[in-house]
Scaffold this motif. Structure first.
Motif, mmCIF file in Angstrom:
data_model
loop_
_atom_site.group_PDB
_atom_site.id
_atom_site.type_symbol
_atom_site.label_atom_id
_atom_site.label_comp_id
_atom_site.label_asym_id
_atom_site.label_seq_id
_atom_site.Cartn_x
_atom_site.Cartn_y
_atom_site.Cartn_z
ATOM 1 N N UNK A 103 10.564 -27.675 -44.603
ATOM 2 C CA UNK A 103 10.020 -28.528 -43.397
ATOM 3 C C UNK A 103 10.648 -29.773 -43.433
ATOM 4 N N UNK A 104 10.641 -30.411 -44.652
ATOM 5 C CA UNK A 104 11.201 -31.642 -44.692
ATOM 6 C C UNK A 104 12.846 -31.597 -44.551
ATOM 7 N N UNK A 105 13.420 -30.663 -44.903
ATOM 8 C CA UNK A 105 14.891 -30.316 -44.728
ATOM 9 C C UNK A 105 15.264 -30.156 -43.231
ATOM 10 N N UNK A 106 14.319 -29.498 -42.670
ATOM 11 C CA UNK A 106 14.361 -28.963 -41.030
ATOM 12 C C UNK A 106 14.139 -30.498 -40.333
ATOM 13 N N UNK A 145 13.994 -21.131 -42.588
ATOM 14 C CA UNK A 145 14.094 -19.633 -43.020
ATOM 15 C C UNK A 145 15.205 -19.572 -43.912
ATOM 16 N N UNK A 146 16.283 -20.133 -43.635
ATOM 17 C CA UNK A 146 17.482 -20.169 -44.199
ATOM 18 C C UNK A 146 17.405 -21.097 -45.374
ATOM 19 N N UNK A 147 16.764 -22.192 -45.231
ATOM 20 C CA UNK A 147 16.805 -23.112 -46.422
ATOM 21 C C UNK A 147 16.021 -22.536 -47.525
ATOM 22 N N UNK A 148 14.769 -21.762 -46.955
ATOM 23 C CA UNK A 148 13.741 -21.288 -48.031
ATOM 24 C C UNK A 148 14.291 -20.153 -48.879
ATOM 25 N N UNK A 149 15.303 -19.298 -48.131
ATOM 26 C CA UNK A 149 15.900 -18.007 -48.821
ATOM 27 C C UNK A 149 17.047 -18.701 -49.834
ATOM 28 N N UNK A 182 10.421 -10.650 -54.447
ATOM 29 C CA UNK A 182 11.684 -10.674 -53.586
ATOM 30 C C UNK A 182 11.322 -10.348 -51.903
ATOM 31 N N UNK A 183 10.536 -9.270 -52.075
ATOM 32 C CA UNK A 183 9.994 -9.038 -50.516
ATOM 33 C C UNK A 183 9.285 -9.935 -49.908
ATOM 34 N N UNK A 184 8.377 -10.532 -50.500
ATOM 35 C CA UNK A 184 7.388 -11.700 -50.110
ATOM 36 C C UNK A 184 8.282 -12.886 -49.679
ATOM 37 N N UNK A 185 9.133 -13.328 -50.555
ATOM 38 C CA UNK A 185 10.240 -14.451 -50.277
ATOM 39 C C UNK A 185 11.113 -14.309 -49.089
ATOM 40 N N UNK A 186 11.757 -13.096 -49.022
ATOM 41 C CA UNK A 186 12.838 -12.573 -48.131
ATOM 42 C C UNK A 186 12.075 -12.433 -46.769
ATOM 43 N N UNK A 187 11.164 -11.727 -46.812
ATOM 44 C CA UNK A 187 10.477 -11.479 -45.715
ATOM 45 C C UNK A 187 9.970 -12.582 -44.907
ATOM 46 N N UNK A 188 9.489 -13.667 -45.675
ATOM 47 C CA UNK A 188 8.690 -14.947 -45.200
ATOM 48 C C UNK A 188 9.763 -15.527 -44.797
ATOM 49 N N UNK A 189 10.989 -15.782 -45.107
ATOM 50 C CA UNK A 189 12.189 -16.475 -44.570
ATOM 51 C C UNK A 189 12.488 -15.888 -43.281
ATOM 52 N N UNK A 197 10.212 -16.552 -40.441
ATOM 53 C CA UNK A 197 10.205 -17.978 -40.099
ATOM 54 C C UNK A 197 11.340 -18.012 -38.997
ATOM 55 N N UNK A 198 12.546 -17.440 -39.263
ATOM 56 C CA UNK A 198 13.535 -17.691 -38.308
ATOM 57 C C UNK A 198 13.534 -16.857 -37.198
ATOM 58 N N UNK A 199 12.992 -15.616 -37.102
ATOM 59 C CA UNK A 199 12.645 -14.940 -35.831
ATOM 60 C C UNK A 199 11.653 -15.616 -35.091
ATOM 61 N N UNK A 200 10.390 -15.786 -35.616
ATOM 62 C CA UNK A 200 9.363 -16.674 -35.054
ATOM 63 C C UNK A 200 9.776 -17.672 -34.310
ATOM 64 N N UNK A 201 10.630 -18.566 -34.895
ATOM 65 C CA UNK A 201 11.091 -19.920 -34.470
ATOM 66 C C UNK A 201 11.971 -19.751 -33.161
ATOM 67 N N UNK A 202 12.483 -18.548 -33.008
ATOM 68 C CA UNK A 202 13.385 -18.184 -31.972
ATOM 69 C C UNK A 202 12.931 -17.525 -30.861
ATOM 70 N N UNK A 203 11.691 -16.506 -31.220
ATOM 71 C CA UNK A 203 11.168 -15.790 -30.149
ATOM 72 C C UNK A 203 9.681 -15.879 -30.014
ATOM 73 N N UNK A 204 9.047 -16.382 -31.027
ATOM 74 C CA UNK A 204 7.409 -16.386 -31.028
ATOM 75 C C UNK A 204 6.652 -17.620 -31.233
ATOM 76 N N UNK A 205 7.439 -18.837 -30.908
ATOM 77 C CA UNK A 205 7.308 -20.193 -30.772
ATOM 78 C C UNK A 205 6.591 -20.567 -29.536
ATOM 79 N N UNK A 206 5.167 -20.428 -29.366
ATOM 80 C CA UNK A 206 4.390 -20.788 -28.405
ATOM 81 C C UNK A 206 4.366 -22.190 -28.064
ATOM 82 N N UNK A 207 4.377 -22.522 -26.755
ATOM 83 C CA UNK A 207 4.180 -23.980 -26.475
ATOM 84 C C UNK A 207 2.492 -24.433 -26.338
#
Length: 294
Positions: free
Chosen positions: A43-46, A54-58, A81-88, A91-101
């Protein structure tokens, strides 16, 4: 190939990652709230460089996997690996499509509480089924193995350093709300990981153990185990009774014991999970009652 149990664990780890990522996107990122651990670093990097969390986490996790793969078993490595990769990914998908205002910045207490719940439930599910989100968990294992550092202290120090570093883009108020959220999330994680069900274990030392054991077994339908003990001061041999009951039965149990022996020693502790021959405490009790009635 994976067994049905492993597939179930992987599916639940994916669900936990999705819950955690949804909270980070719609509560932490949307309301300028930081986080502990590697997520806080992303989040700091973002905030400073606008790099997708999502990319930086991965990318940060990859070298940690390469360094720490010998520290975990084959199964846990796969789950991690499943936990870390899926979380990343989430993060990317939700920020693009499921970020509610949803405007919540005027009520940061509500933001901190809900962020804690989303993290607590999500990470708690991941931990409960054998996974991790990678990151600082692996770093703590490396520090423990090669430098003898306590994992708990290492994780705490890393969290403090990352949350403090959040002052680069947040003010003191938001950092303090982050600390509150992280603390509450740790409690929720414990509840989800260990199970919300809480029974009570009771240790009893009395001169009338036989009468108490008989009463608990036949009146309360509870099994009782007798341990051999020795008085530390007197050196006298004593029997210690051990019994597990539901929370709502603890008053009745103590009343029963006190009625038989008012001077009995009683110690009560929490038990987060009880399993007997594959059954839960209540299921086993019902089966025991049916067998007794037969």
């Amino acid at each position: 190939m994976f067994s049905s149990i492993q597939l179930k664990n992987i599916l639940l780890i994916l669900c936990g990652s999705a819950i955690y990522a949804l909270g980070v996107v719609n509560l932490n990122i949307a309301n300028d709230l930081s986080e502990g651990g590697l997520t806080g670093l992303t989040l700091i990097i973002f905030a400073l460089f606008n790099i997708d969390p999502g990319l930086s986490n991965l990318l940060i996790n990859i070298p940690l996997f390469l360094v720490g793969w010998k520290l975990v078993g084959h199964r846990m490595l796969i789950y991690t690996i499943v936990g870390a990769a899926s979380f990343s990914l989430f993060l990317s998908i939700f920020r693009q499509y499921l970020m509610f205002d949803i405007p919540l910045k005027d009520d940061m207490i509500l933001v901190a509480l809900f962020a804690a719940v989303f993290k607590g439930v999500g990470v708690g599910v991941i931990f409960r089924y054998g996974g991790t989100t990678g990151g600082t968990d692996i770093a703590a294992r490396i520090g423990n193995k090669y430098f003898g550092w306590s994992m708990g202290k290492t994780l705490f120090i890393i969290d403090i350093m990352i949350i403090t570093s959040s002052l680069l883009y947040l003010n003191y108020r938001e950092v303090m709300y982050t600390l509150v959220s992280v603390f509450i999330a740790s409690r929720v994680i414990d509840i989800v990981q260990q199970g919300a069900y809480t029974a009570k274990s009771v240790m009893i030392i009395s001169e009338k153990n036989d009468a108490i054991a008989n009463k608990l077994a036949y009146d309360m339908n509870r099994g009782v185990t007798l341990w051999g003990g020795k008085g530390g001061y007197t050196g006298a041999q004593k029997e210690v009774l051990y019994c597990v009951v539901n929370r709502n039965e603890i008053f009745r149990l103590k009343s029963t014991i006190n009625h038989i022996d008012p001077s009995a020693f009683i110690a009560v502790s929490d038990v987060h999970e009880v399993s007997i021959q594959g059954y839960s405490l209540d299921e086993h009790r019902n089966l025991w009652k049916i067998d007794k009635e037969k």
